[in-house]
Design a protein around this motif. Sequence first.
Motif, mmCIF file in Angstrom:
data_model
loop_
_atom_site.group_PDB
_atom_site.id
_atom_site.type_symbol
_atom_site.label_atom_id
_atom_site.label_comp_id
_atom_site.label_asym_id
_atom_site.label_seq_id
_atom_site.Cartn_x
_atom_site.Cartn_y
_atom_site.Cartn_z
ATOM 1 N N ARG A 54 41.879 38.479 40.669
ATOM 2 C CA ARG A 54 41.326 39.150 39.487
ATOM 3 C C ARG A 54 41.533 40.653 39.657
ATOM 4 O O ARG A 54 41.422 41.180 40.759
ATOM 5 N N ASP A 55 41.817 41.332 38.586
ATOM 6 C CA ASP A 55 42.161 42.755 38.707
ATOM 7 C C ASP A 55 41.055 43.593 39.363
ATOM 8 O O ASP A 55 41.325 44.498 40.136
ATOM 9 N N ASP A 56 39.791 43.217 39.098
ATOM 10 C CA ASP A 56 38.662 43.991 39.653
ATOM 11 C C ASP A 56 38.618 43.941 41.181
ATOM 12 O O ASP A 56 38.027 44.797 41.818
HETATM 13 MG MG MG Z 1 38.802 42.047 35.376
#
Ligand code: MG
Length: 299
Positions: A54-56
């Motif tokens: 996930r990008d986070d």
């Molecule tokens: Mg995200």
Amino acid sequence: MKQRDRLRIAAQKSGRLSEAGRDLMARSGLRFRESRDRLFCYGEVEPVDLLLVRDDDIPGLIAEGVCDLGIVGRNVLLEQQLEYVQRGEVAPFQELRRLGFGRCRLALAVPSEFVYQDPTSLAGCRIATSYPALLSDWLRKQDVQAEVVTLSGSVEIAPKLGKADLICDLVSTGATLAANQLREVATLLESEAVLAAPAELMLDDRQTIVDRLIKRLDGVLQVRDSKLIMLQVDRSALDQVIHLLPAANAPTIMAIDGSEQAVALHALCRGHFSWQQLEDIQRAGARGVMILPVEQMLA
Ligand code: MG
Ligand code: ATP
């Protein structure tokens, strides 16, 4: 930092940055074997593996030394960088290159009845966002006191639900805002996908691989931003036409057989030509204007 002899890149598993990110890596000569869990992909040509997440999670993976590079939105990277700063620490990651896709902006948007003149109109308001660190930092710089309401998603419906008076969210086309009767009033950050890396140099072979990848990446980015323009123009209008070109370097001017007046011009240009720009170039006297993509380039 742990010693490793293979590099690990973190990229978004699925979302707005995944396709263009994979394309950029492929153009930089990276090939990965698809794994069964589709999370860890082994690098086939270079000693570079891919972790799909996930990008986070990307800045954190770099901070922990699990990954050595990441493709992530500047908005996510800066938000997490500010979390360190607000704790009085230095972020262990940094932006190495801007990648030119995933463009958007972090903006304030208000319901139609909200009267916004300048940032002081926000005093005492509740602002819903998924970017509390970036928003608090901006509010502090504007010297405005407002309440930051942190939401992990669906920020745009917060005013309708009575959870906030306005929102601070990512915008690209503005369609989501319009669909929720929200009006954009201020931009906090211009964002795009970036290449993130540890703040400190790596002490083993991985740094050599990073340096090589960066060189390739720079070549890929340069070609992607380059166009070759070809046209013909009378000598009398030449200066005017050249003036309108976003040329990267001096254009090549060639004589045309059998013509005293007209010359042919080739120029390497940066960026994208809009129809408006092409019409301006034509109006200035250019004929037979052609824009060609550049396939590969050696500076
Ligand atoms: Mg995200
Ligand atoms: P994940 O499941 O990986 O956490 P996500 O839902 O958080 O995905 P996406 O919506 O795929 O993330 O957006 C990823 C990035 O794309 C954003 O952080 C931002 O940098 C960029 N982006 C570009 N345009 C927009 C937009 N209109 N809205 C949101 N993000 C955008």
